[in-house]
Design an enzyme around this catalytic site. Structure first.
Site, PDB file in Angstrom:
ATOM      1  CD  GLU A 154     -52.423 -25.033  32.851  1.00  0.00           C
ATOM      2  OE1 GLU A 154     -51.827 -26.271  31.606  1.00  0.00           O
ATOM      3  OE2 GLU A 154     -52.239 -24.355  34.101  1.00  0.00           O
ATOM      4  CG  ASP A 178     -48.249 -32.867  30.203  1.00  0.00           C
ATOM      5  OD1 ASP A 178     -48.223 -31.660  31.225  1.00  0.00           O
ATOM      6  OD2 ASP A 178     -49.551 -33.069  29.795  1.00  0.00           O
ATOM      7  CD  GLU A 238     -49.897 -37.581  24.802  1.00  0.00           C
ATOM      8  OE1 GLU A 238     -48.537 -37.928  26.588  1.00  0.00           O
ATOM      9  OE2 GLU A 238     -50.854 -37.501  25.859  1.00  0.00           O
ATOM     10  CB  SER A 245     -51.277 -39.394  28.657  1.00  0.00           C
ATOM     11  OG  SER A 245     -50.585 -38.147  29.276  1.00  0.00           O
TER      12      SER A 245
HETATM   13  P1  ADP Z   1     -53.866 -37.688  31.723  1.00  0.00           P
HETATM   14  O1  ADP Z   1     -52.716 -36.890  31.173  1.00  0.00           O
HETATM   15  O2  ADP Z   1     -54.119 -35.160  32.056  1.00  0.00           O
HETATM   16  O3  ADP Z   1     -54.214 -38.506  32.951  1.00  0.00           O
HETATM   17  P2  ADP Z   1     -55.013 -38.226  29.410  1.00  0.00           P
HETATM   18  O4  ADP Z   1     -55.910 -38.138  28.243  1.00  0.00           O
HETATM   19  O5  ADP Z   1     -53.230 -36.680  28.797  1.00  0.00           O
HETATM   20  O6  ADP Z   1     -55.108 -37.032  30.776  1.00  0.00           O
HETATM   21  O7  ADP Z   1     -54.017 -39.606  29.304  1.00  0.00           O
HETATM   22  C1  ADP Z   1     -55.169 -40.563  29.506  1.00  0.00           C
HETATM   23  C2  ADP Z   1     -54.480 -41.859  29.270  1.00  0.00           C
HETATM   24  O8  ADP Z   1     -53.217 -42.059  29.988  1.00  0.00           O
HETATM   25  C3  ADP Z   1     -55.561 -43.053  29.837  1.00  0.00           C
HETATM   26  O9  ADP Z   1     -56.494 -42.574  29.187  1.00  0.00           O
HETATM   27  C4  ADP Z   1     -54.876 -44.018  29.816  1.00  0.00           C
HETATM   28  O10 ADP Z   1     -54.671 -44.222  28.632  1.00  0.00           O
HETATM   29  C5  ADP Z   1     -53.155 -43.808  29.630  1.00  0.00           C
HETATM   30  N1  ADP Z   1     -52.888 -44.030  31.137  1.00  0.00           N
HETATM   31  C6  ADP Z   1     -52.351 -43.163  32.124  1.00  0.00           C
HETATM   32  N2  ADP Z   1     -51.903 -44.010  32.995  1.00  0.00           N
HETATM   33  C7  ADP Z   1     -52.471 -44.767  32.940  1.00  0.00           C
HETATM   34  C8  ADP Z   1     -52.092 -46.447  33.147  1.00  0.00           C
HETATM   35  N3  ADP Z   1     -51.475 -46.579  34.683  1.00  0.00           N
HETATM   36  N4  ADP Z   1     -52.402 -47.641  32.814  1.00  0.00           N
HETATM   37  C9  ADP Z   1     -53.501 -47.720  31.576  1.00  0.00           C
HETATM   38  N5  ADP Z   1     -53.027 -46.509  31.225  1.00  0.00           N
HETATM   39  C10 ADP Z   1     -53.015 -45.528  31.581  1.00  0.00           C
HETATM   40 MG    MG Z   2     -52.070 -36.332  29.502  1.00  0.00          MG
END
Ligand code: ADP
Ligand code: MG
Length: 361
Positions: free
Chosen positions: A20, A154, A142, A110
């Site tokens: 990590e 990721d 990103e 994401s």
């Molecule tokens: P993680 O990657 O750990 O889930 P992040 O903060 O890096 O958390 O990413 C989450 C963000 O990615 C959400 O707030 C949104 O903006 C975007 N996201 C992820 N999946 C979707 C989806 N299916 N539809 C719209 N936005 C999404």
């Molecule tokens: Mg993420």
């Protein structure tokens, strides 16, 4: 490369078994892909325009990159932008997105979104972008477009993972080794516990950890903490920097030790390494919160071989290595510990290593 007019593409979320905050230090990681994935139904348009909908937000966003795109659609626009910036002639498209990856839980929704969209656009445009180069491009989307300073783990996991394997990635050379992880054959399970702790301060704290690691490497006159040894750390004066750097140095060693055990099929024996990783994140890197610490302690007390927070930290998920027939008891013990502490109830699922990004139809 031949093009296709339409189709369905998918890319998974991931858990990180161990390693990590090592990716941006040029170090080692060992994620595996989840069966939970993001799907994109895509169709080529005859003009440079992207019409993107998400069942998660219920919104449709249309862009042509003449104006900056913000919010969730920036993850999609960032992919278009990064492809264009790399010289690709990106086809316009309609992209309808749905996802089974829990968002913001440290399971990389994401990257799942980015990598699913990237796969779709590459195939719709017949773009010559080898799979091995896709993680870097998605990371650039990103980092440079969305503005999140994430490492390479990721997007690599979401793109390169194989079913039944964990992905050993050297984040400097980008060398990849698929490490067999036959949990079922060993009577084992990776129980994932979503702490559902509110994610706070995540962005700023992540950037601060990254900056601390870069500063420590600079003081040590090394390209990255990947190159540091424990002995080197005595050359740092600041106790905080020593602890941050110690996490990275020891975590890289734990990844390598985990891989040695997995190559020997000694899966249960990785437990103490998982737990040591958690202690290092809690005490040296200081990225855990009471909910995840409680989950780890309760899981181990109930018979898990080892447990650790997985993902960037400050909430999110814990994984616990458990005998399959103990899984329910461990989950019950964690739920009880959360109740006793007044935390929101956690949720649980069993994670089996699934494939990376793919075209479904
Ligand atoms: P993680 O990657 O750990 O889930 P992040 O903060 O890096 O958390 O990413 C989450 C963000 O990615 C959400 O707030 C949104 O903006 C975007 N996201 C992820 N999946 C979707 C989806 N299916 N539809 C719209 N936005 C999404
Ligand atoms: Mg993420």
């Amino acid at each position: 490369m031949s093009t296709v007019d339409s189709g369905v593409w998918a890319a998974p979320g991931r858990v990180n078994l161990i390693g990590e905050h090592t990716d941006y230090c040029d170090g080692f990681v060992l994620p595996f892909a989840l069966p939970h994935r993001t799907e994109v139904i895509a169709a080529r348009l005859d003009r440079p325009e992207w019409i993107v909908s998400s069942s998660l937000t219920g919104e449709t966003v249309t862009f042509d990159l003449s104006e900056p795109v913000t919010g969730w659609a920036a993850y999609v626009a960032g992919i278009v932008w990064a492809l264009r910036d790399a010289g690709y002639d990106v086809p316009g498209a309609r992209l309808d997105i749905s996802s089974g990856v829990p968002g913001g839980a440290g399971l990389s929704s994401s990257a799942a979104l980015e990598c699913a969209v990237l796969s779709a656009l590459v195939d719709l445009g017949g773009l010559d972008l080898p799979v091995a180069q896709r993680p870097k491009l998605a990371q650039r989307a990103e980092n440079a477009y969305v503005g999140v300073p994430c490492g390479i783990m990721d997007q690599s996991a979401s793109t390169l993972c194989r079913a039944g394997h964990a992905l050993f990635l050297d984040c400097r050379s980008m060398a990849v080794e698929q490490i067999p992880l036959d949990l079922v054959g060993h009577g084992l399970e990776i129980l994932v516990i979503d702490s559902r702790a509110p994610h706070q301060l995540v962005d700023g704290e992540y950037a601060a950890r990254r900056a601390a690691c870069e500063k420590a490497a600079e003081i040590l006159n090394l390209p990255a903490l990947r190159d540091a040894t424990l002995a080197d750390l005595s050359r740092l004066d600041d106790p905080l920097l020593i602890r941050r750097a110690r996490h990275v140095v020891t975590e890289n060693d734990r990844v390598l030790a985990t891989i040695e055990l997995l190559r020997d099929g000694r899966i249960r024996e990785i437990g103490p390494l998982l737990t040591a990783s958690h202690a290092s994140m809690r005490d040296d890197f200081e990225i855990t919160v009471p909910e995840v610490d409680t989950a780890v302690e309760a899981a181990i007390a109930a018979g898990a071989y080892g447990a650790r927070m997985t993902g960037g930290g400050f909430g999110g998920c814990v994984l616990a290595l458990v005998d399959t027939d103990r899984s329910d008891d461990v989950a019950a013990a964690v739920a009880e510990a959360f109740r006793a502490n007044g935390f929101t109830s956690p949720s649980f699922f069993s994670a089996t290593p699934a494939p990376g990004a793919t075209r479904l139809s």
